[in-house]
Design an enzyme around this catalytic site. Structure first.
Site, PDB file in Angstrom:
ATOM      1  N   ASP A   1       6.618  -4.361  -7.494  1.00 47.30           N
ATOM      2  CA  ASP A   1       6.960  -5.784  -7.397  1.00 47.30           C
ATOM      3  C   ASP A   1       8.111  -6.025  -8.366  1.00 47.30           C
ATOM      4  O   ASP A   1       7.978  -5.762  -9.572  1.00 47.30           O
ATOM      5  CB  ASP A   1       5.767  -6.655  -7.780  1.00 47.30           C
ATOM      6  CG  ASP A   1       4.584  -6.469  -6.844  1.00 47.30           C
ATOM      7  OD1 ASP A   1       4.802  -6.120  -5.674  1.00 47.30           O
ATOM      8  OD2 ASP A   1       3.441  -6.660  -7.294  1.00 47.30           O
TER       9      ASP A   1
ATOM     10  N   GLU B   1       5.839 -11.107   1.108  1.00 43.46           N
ATOM     11  CA  GLU B   1       6.160 -11.219  -0.315  1.00 43.46           C
ATOM     12  C   GLU B   1       7.570 -10.671  -0.562  1.00 43.46           C
ATOM     13  O   GLU B   1       7.804  -9.468  -0.428  1.00 43.46           O
ATOM     14  CB  GLU B   1       5.159 -10.432  -1.170  1.00 43.46           C
ATOM     15  CG  GLU B   1       3.729 -10.938  -1.065  1.00 43.46           C
ATOM     16  CD  GLU B   1       2.730 -10.110  -1.854  1.00 43.46           C
ATOM     17  OE1 GLU B   1       1.582 -10.568  -2.010  1.00 43.46           O
ATOM     18  OE2 GLU B   1       3.098  -9.000  -2.315  1.00 43.46           O
TER      19      GLU B   1
END
Length: 247
Positions: free
Chosen positions: A162, A220
């Site tokens: 991420d 995402e």
């Protein structure tokens, strides 16, 4: 007749011994795994010695320290503190995080390419022990935003990260429209009702990540992973143990 029968028995026994020896040799060459499946029927490696043995056979599976591997990499490890949607520390105290060597090597190349444009990477999360995935699933239970422990996560396999892009001059993050762990449609790649600079920033991140082998998670904007997921085992190894083997 008795002699012929006896010879058949001996031949069958010899064949059994040969096949048994063959399977023992084959098994000896395979990566060691925990011998017990978890409650979801998954192999989850918790023994760091087994990880090291697998890495000695396939160097791409080694877990490497990202701070040591990627020059200038910035980190804001949200689950090591309380600035996350769970509002609690989910990791042991750590100033770095880890990925498989194959994923880390790609990030090295991405960082160099961005640096040439006056930009760089900031990581929010990378390797995630399997036990943490179980905790994160409970309040969410939506596999668009949290990994179902019945399947495990690319984070657990050490091949998901991420991250975002920062300006090197100011160290500020580029505007991506939402923050990290925003569980709304606005964080989806398909959400286009955003200012043009935001869409361009998301496209920049996606294009450079995909250029170097990562795939985007559609729900995402910050999440990327290597596509050959099942080639890497699920891990539940604590950060302090990974730190010891990365000295």
């Amino acid at each position: 007749m008795k002699l012929k029968h006896m010879n058949k028995v001996i031949l069958r026994f010899q064949l059994f011994l040969i096949l048994t020896g063959f399977f023992i040799l084959i098994s000896a060459g395979l990566p060691a795994q925990d011998t017990v499946l978890n409650k979801y029927g998954l192999w989850v490696i918790s023994d760091v010695a087994k990880l090291q043995k697998m890495a000695s056979i396939n160097h791409a599976k080694a877990m490497v320290d990202l701070k040591k591997t990627i020059p200038g990499l910035q980190m804001d490890l949200r689950y090591a503190g309380t600035n996350n949607f769970m509002h609690q520390k989910l990791y042991q105290p750590t100033k770095t995080t880890y990925l498989r060597k194959s994923a880390a090597d790609s990030l090295v190349t991405i960082q160099k390419e961005l640096n040439e444009k006056g930009l760089g990477l900031k990581v929010f999360d990378a390797y995630r022990p399997y036990a943490v995935t179980e905790k994160l699933w409970e309040p969410v239970k939506d596999d668009r935003y949290a990994a179902d422990p019945k399947k495990g996560s690319g984070h657990n396999r050490g091949i998901a990260v991420d991250l975002t892009i920062i300006q090197l001059t100011t160290m500020e993050e580029l505007d991506m429209g939402t923050g990290f762990d925003n569980f709304s449609d606005t964080a989806h790649h398909s959400f286009l009702a955003l200012p043009s600079p935001v869409l361009q920033n998301r496209l920049l991140l996606r294009s450079v990540m995909e250029k170097h082998g990562f795939k985007a998670l559609e729900s995402e904007w910050w999440h990327y992973y290597l596509p050959n997921t099942t080639a890497y085992e699920l891990l539940n190894i604590e950060f302090n143990k990974l730190k010891k083997i990365n000295k």
